[in-house]
Design a protein around this motif. Structure first.
Motif, PDB file in Angstrom:
ATOM      1  N   MET A   1       0.788  -1.127   0.002  1.00 31.17           N
ATOM      2  CA  MET A   1       0.069  -0.024  -0.156  1.00 31.17           C
ATOM      3  C   MET A   1       0.996   1.296  -0.086  1.00 31.17           C
ATOM      4  N   THR A   2       0.524   2.300  -0.830  1.00 31.57           N
ATOM      5  CA  THR A   2       1.223   3.603  -0.676  1.00 31.57           C
ATOM      6  C   THR A   2       0.750   4.276   0.476  1.00 31.57           C
ATOM      7  N   ALA A   3       1.455   5.282   0.847  1.00 32.02           N
ATOM      8  CA  ALA A   3       1.298   6.215   2.009  1.00 32.02           C
ATOM      9  C   ALA A   3      -0.150   6.846   1.892  1.00 32.02           C
ATOM     10  N   GLN A   4      -0.565   7.267   0.667  1.00 29.09           N
ATOM     11  CA  GLN A   4      -1.825   7.734   0.632  1.00 29.09           C
ATOM     12  C   GLN A   4      -3.022   6.777   0.789  1.00 29.09           C
ATOM     13  N   GLU A   5      -2.559   5.543   0.267  1.00 28.91           N
ATOM     14  CA  GLU A   5      -3.904   4.422   0.511  1.00 28.91           C
ATOM     15  C   GLU A   5      -3.905   4.181   1.988  1.00 28.91           C
ATOM     16  N   VAL A   6      -2.844   4.181   2.770  1.00 31.83           N
ATOM     17  CA  VAL A   6      -2.894   3.845   4.123  1.00 31.83           C
ATOM     18  C   VAL A   6      -3.671   4.980   4.880  1.00 31.83           C
ATOM     19  N   ARG A   7      -3.347   6.383   4.300  1.00 29.79           N
ATOM     20  CA  ARG A   7      -4.053   7.412   5.004  1.00 29.79           C
ATOM     21  C   ARG A   7      -5.602   7.255   4.567  1.00 29.79           C
ATOM     22  N   THR A   8      -5.976   6.973   3.629  1.00 27.95           N
ATOM     23  CA  THR A   8      -7.245   6.996   3.170  1.00 27.95           C
ATOM     24  C   THR A   8      -8.077   5.877   4.086  1.00 27.95           C
ATOM     25  N   ARG A   9      -7.461   4.639   4.148  1.00 24.93           N
ATOM     26  CA  ARG A   9      -7.981   3.404   4.707  1.00 24.93           C
ATOM     27  C   ARG A   9      -8.166   3.938   6.276  1.00 24.93           C
ATOM     28  N   VAL A  10      -7.202   4.474   6.908  1.00 24.85           N
ATOM     29  CA  VAL A  10      -7.143   4.707   8.497  1.00 24.85           C
ATOM     30  C   VAL A  10      -8.435   5.749   8.458  1.00 24.85           C
TER      31      VAL A  10
END
Length: 151
Positions: A1-10
Motif C-alpha cells: 500500500m502507498t502512504a496515500q492508500e494507508v491514509r485513506t484506509r485509516v
C-alpha cells in the motif's frame, strides 16, 4: 500500500467509528457520563449529553491525519499492509490504536490547543470547574422542574 492508500484506509475506518447519528452520539455520551459520574441518573446523563457541543468534522480529520503520520513514521510497511487490509479485527485494532494515540500527552496538548481555538477550552482551575458544575446542575434542575433539589 502507498502512504496515500494507508491514509485513506485509516481515515475511512476511524470516521466510520465517529460518524454516527445524533441519537447514537447522545446515547454514547450519556453512557460515558453515567459511568464517569457516579450517582448520575440516566435522564440526567442524557440531558447533559445534549449540552456537549459537536466538534467540526475537519477537526477529527486533522487528528486522524496526525495519527496516520505517526503510523507511517513508526510501523513497518508490511505491518501497515496487514493492519489496513480491511479485516474486521484489523479495523478494530486501528480504532483501538487511534484511541491510545488520542490519549497520549502529545495529543492531549494538541486537542487542548484545537479546542481553545474553537472557544471550547476545558476548565483549567478548580474554580472554573466548580462554576461549570454549578451551571450544569442548574440546567438539569430547569429540565426537571421545581421540587427536585438534589441530583
Amino acid at each position: 500500500m502507498t502512504a496515500q492508500e494507508v491514509r485513506t484506509r485509516v481515515t475511512q475506518v476511524i470516521l466510520a467509528r465517529l460518524d454516527t447519528d445524533n441519537t447514537r452520539r447522545a446515547e454514547a455520551l450519556g453512557d460515558f457520563m453515567a459511568l464517569s459520574l457516579p450517582g448520575l441518573e440516566d435522564k440526567e446523563a442524557e440531558a447533559l449529553s445534549r449540552l456537549v457541543p459537536q466538534l467540526p468534522r475537519e477537526l477529527y480529520i486533522k487528528w486522524i491525519n496526525l495519527f496516520s503520520d505517526r503510523l507511517l513514521e513508526t510501523i513497518p510497511q508490511n505491518q501497515l499492509d496487514e493492519l489496513c487490509n480491511g479485516a474486521p479485527d484489523n479495523d478494530a485494532a486501528l480504532g483501538l490504536v487511534y484511541l491510545m494515540f488520542m490519549e497520549s500527552a502529545r495529543m492531549e496538548e494538541q486537542v487542548a490547543r484545537d479546542l481553545a481555538e474553537l472557544g471550547l477550552a476545558a476548565s483549567n482551575t478548580d474554580a472554573e470547574a466548580d462554576a461549570l458544575a454549578l451551571y450544569l446542575k442548574a440546567k438539569l434542575q430547569q429540565k426537571k422542574g421545581p421540587g427536585h433539589a438534589n441530583m
